[in-house]
Design a protein around this motif. Sequence first.
Motif, PDB file in Angstrom:
ATOM      1  N   GLU A 119      20.217  33.517  39.039  1.00 37.61           N
ATOM      2  CA  GLU A 119      19.454  34.407  39.501  1.00 37.61           C
ATOM      3  C   GLU A 119      18.925  34.184  40.780  1.00 37.61           C
ATOM      4  N   CYS A 120      18.830  32.913  41.156  1.00 38.60           N
ATOM      5  CA  CYS A 120      18.452  32.388  42.624  1.00 38.60           C
ATOM      6  C   CYS A 120      19.260  33.090  43.689  1.00 38.60           C
ATOM      7  N   PHE A 121      20.708  33.013  43.338  1.00 38.43           N
ATOM      8  CA  PHE A 121      21.700  33.344  44.459  1.00 38.43           C
ATOM      9  C   PHE A 121      21.802  35.116  44.374  1.00 38.43           C
ATOM     10  N   LEU A 122      21.406  35.486  43.046  1.00 38.85           N
ATOM     11  CA  LEU A 122      21.438  37.003  42.987  1.00 38.85           C
ATOM     12  C   LEU A 122      20.374  37.659  43.775  1.00 38.85           C
ATOM     13  N   LEU A 123      19.205  36.799  43.796  1.00 34.13           N
ATOM     14  CA  LEU A 123      18.096  37.404  44.606  1.00 34.13           C
ATOM     15  C   LEU A 123      18.505  37.307  46.320  1.00 34.13           C
ATOM     16  N   VAL A 124      19.064  36.286  46.615  1.00 26.98           N
ATOM     17  CA  VAL A 124      19.543  36.353  47.989  1.00 26.98           C
ATOM     18  C   VAL A 124      20.678  37.691  48.245  1.00 26.98           C
ATOM     19  N   ALA A 125      21.346  37.991  47.242  1.00 22.08           N
ATOM     20  CA  ALA A 125      22.445  39.240  47.476  1.00 22.08           C
ATOM     21  C   ALA A 125      21.534  40.471  47.453  1.00 22.08           C
ATOM     22  N   MET A 126      20.226  40.421  46.772  1.00 25.57           N
ATOM     23  CA  MET A 126      19.660  41.448  46.615  1.00 25.57           C
ATOM     24  C   MET A 126      18.641  41.688  48.094  1.00 25.57           C
ATOM     25  N   SER A 127      18.179  40.610  48.679  1.00 30.83           N
ATOM     26  CA  SER A 127      17.736  40.615  49.753  1.00 30.83           C
ATOM     27  C   SER A 127      18.840  41.415  50.969  1.00 30.83           C
ATOM     28  N   TYR A 128      19.887  40.764  50.826  1.00 26.57           N
ATOM     29  CA  TYR A 128      21.028  41.195  51.952  1.00 26.57           C
ATOM     30  C   TYR A 128      21.129  42.657  51.796  1.00 26.57           C
ATOM     31  N   ASP A 129      21.191  43.239  50.285  1.00 25.35           N
ATOM     32  CA  ASP A 129      21.373  44.525  50.256  1.00 25.35           C
ATOM     33  C   ASP A 129      20.065  45.301  50.968  1.00 25.35           C
ATOM     34  N   ARG A 130      18.935  44.817  50.918  1.00 29.18           N
ATOM     35  CA  ARG A 130      17.868  45.483  51.503  1.00 29.18           C
ATOM     36  C   ARG A 130      18.049  45.399  53.093  1.00 29.18           C
ATOM     37  N   TYR A 131      18.466  44.033  53.532  1.00 28.19           N
ATOM     38  CA  TYR A 131      18.579  43.907  54.899  1.00 28.19           C
ATOM     39  C   TYR A 131      19.552  45.000  55.494  1.00 28.19           C
ATOM     40  N   GLN A 199      14.620   2.509  36.702  1.00 30.29           N
ATOM     41  CA  GLN A 199      13.498   2.291  37.675  1.00 30.29           C
ATOM     42  C   GLN A 199      13.722   3.104  38.982  1.00 30.29           C
ATOM     43  N   GLY A 200      12.783   3.266  39.833  1.00 29.97           N
ATOM     44  CA  GLY A 200      13.031   4.138  40.965  1.00 29.97           C
ATOM     45  C   GLY A 200      13.113   5.352  41.135  1.00 29.97           C
ATOM     46  N   TYR A 201      13.618   6.092  42.128  1.00 33.20           N
ATOM     47  CA  TYR A 201      13.660   7.633  42.190  1.00 33.20           C
ATOM     48  C   TYR A 201      15.236   7.918  42.146  1.00 33.20           C
ATOM     49  N   THR A 202      16.112   7.096  42.097  1.00 37.24           N
ATOM     50  CA  THR A 202      17.573   7.267  42.105  1.00 37.24           C
ATOM     51  C   THR A 202      17.847   8.333  40.967  1.00 37.24           C
ATOM     52  N   PRO A 203      17.605   8.248  39.728  1.00 35.90           N
ATOM     53  CA  PRO A 203      17.909   9.463  38.892  1.00 35.90           C
ATOM     54  C   PRO A 203      17.432  10.818  39.280  1.00 35.90           C
ATOM     55  N   GLU A 204      16.563  10.972  39.980  1.00 37.77           N
ATOM     56  CA  GLU A 204      15.890  12.093  40.647  1.00 37.77           C
ATOM     57  C   GLU A 204      16.557  12.852  41.734  1.00 37.77           C
ATOM     58  N   LEU A 205      17.751  11.910  42.244  1.00 37.26           N
ATOM     59  CA  LEU A 205      18.348  12.406  43.393  1.00 37.26           C
ATOM     60  C   LEU A 205      19.458  13.730  42.940  1.00 37.26           C
ATOM     61  N   PRO A 206      19.950  13.602  41.880  1.00 34.66           N
ATOM     62  CA  PRO A 206      20.561  14.987  41.494  1.00 34.66           C
ATOM     63  C   PRO A 206      19.833  16.172  41.225  1.00 34.66           C
ATOM     64  N   LEU A 207      18.513  16.133  40.644  1.00 34.98           N
ATOM     65  CA  LEU A 207      17.477  17.070  40.611  1.00 34.98           C
ATOM     66  C   LEU A 207      17.170  17.447  41.902  1.00 34.98           C
ATOM     67  N   LEU A 208      16.976  16.728  42.822  1.00 32.86           N
ATOM     68  CA  LEU A 208      16.707  16.916  44.294  1.00 32.86           C
ATOM     69  C   LEU A 208      17.601  17.918  45.018  1.00 32.86           C
ATOM     70  N   ALA A 209      18.824  17.050  44.615  1.00 34.37           N
ATOM     71  CA  ALA A 209      20.136  18.270  45.348  1.00 34.37           C
ATOM     72  C   ALA A 209      20.403  19.451  44.958  1.00 34.37           C
ATOM     73  N   ALA A 210      20.084  19.600  43.614  1.00 37.04           N
ATOM     74  CA  ALA A 210      19.998  20.951  42.794  1.00 37.04           C
ATOM     75  C   ALA A 210      18.978  21.859  43.313  1.00 37.04           C
ATOM     76  N   CYS A 211      17.919  21.142  43.756  1.00 39.22           N
ATOM     77  CA  CYS A 211      16.617  22.082  44.046  1.00 39.22           C
ATOM     78  C   CYS A 211      16.948  22.728  45.679  1.00 39.22           C
ATOM     79  N   VAL A 212      17.585  21.686  46.134  1.00 41.87           N
ATOM     80  CA  VAL A 212      18.163  22.079  47.617  1.00 41.87           C
ATOM     81  C   VAL A 212      18.997  23.261  47.657  1.00 41.87           C
ATOM     82  N   LEU A 213      20.163  22.999  46.661  1.00 42.01           N
ATOM     83  CA  LEU A 213      21.064  24.338  46.495  1.00 42.01           C
ATOM     84  C   LEU A 213      20.705  25.373  45.923  1.00 42.01           C
ATOM     85  N   LEU A 214      19.812  25.406  45.103  1.00 45.97           N
ATOM     86  CA  LEU A 214      19.470  26.517  44.258  1.00 45.97           C
ATOM     87  C   LEU A 214      18.237  27.062  44.487  1.00 45.97           C
TER      88      LEU A 214
END
Length: 333
Positions: A119-131, A199-214
């Motif tokens: 849905e995130c990527f589809l919203l980009v496609a729809m914004s390109y359509d409007r552009y 411990q630490g924030y290492t397990p959150e790195l995949p979620l952070l990467a997914a948030c950047v991409l999505l």
Amino acid sequence: MPCEGCMERDNKSTDPAMEFLLLGFSELLCLRVLLFLIFLIVHLVTLAGNVMIFIAVVMEPSRPPMLFFLCQLSVIELCYTLVIVPKALLSLIVVDGSTISFIGCAAQMHLFVALGGAECFLLVAMSYDRYVAICQPLHYVAVMSEGLCLRLAVACCLGGFAVALGLTVAVFRLPFCQSRRINHFFCDVPAVLHLACTQGYTPELPLLAACVLLLLLPFLLILTSYVCIAAALLRVTPSVGRCKAFSTCISHLAITLLHYGCATFMYIRPKSSYSPARDKMVSLIYTNITPLLYPFIYSLRNKEIRGVLRKMLKRKKTAAELGYYQGYDVCVW
């Protein structure tokens, strides 16, 4: 964040035969029946609205790109609610929460993230359509061809499913605590990560990467499209033409703000700020209320959708009248 009773990675804490317990709304015992009825009504109305838009667009012989994207958005929302809501309804029926297998939990998380990412990527496609429609109107038909729209639709789905697969594998490779009680009504990423014995924030790195991409990259692309649209509209001399052109973007902007607002609040934050009660309330909005609003937003603000729905209802009325007169003729003879 360490938890009591942690196990090593190679023992039964990551065994595919293990089960999780979805607590759902077990703390709201007196409101279970009311919540169940509300959830059920919202779910049925959401399904009906999205199915109606899907059928109306499919029955239309000539589909402009925006209608094609709206049809795909309706399919995504249908799948989105079917992945989450039935399990949420079950958690309201079962008093002590409902169990879900390790594989079932991973599959639910993967589908949820994949559909949300698509849905995130589809919203980009729809914004390109409007552009293209506003900034390059003379080239719109040539640029937004049926082949390009189909390629964009496939790319949106593949991109969402690829990122979701990487995130799901990374999350379910973590060692989990003995409790395995998920204080949520589905296997959401923050709720499952909260069970990880790390411990630490290492397990959150995949979620952070997914948030950047999505989330981050698609949002920047949408923002770029609307900056170009705004610059083009400022050059339009009659204010009436400017308002008319911008009105075609209002429904897309409303859905973009709803989708990205809830997703950003839920996922772009540290694990230490996790709050089960607050997260469940926000999740209720973006898994139930937001999909319910989408058909209404597009039906009210999109002239093409209104026209297609009008045609579909007119065809149904004509077919009903024809059937009535045929039946009347049979009775007379």
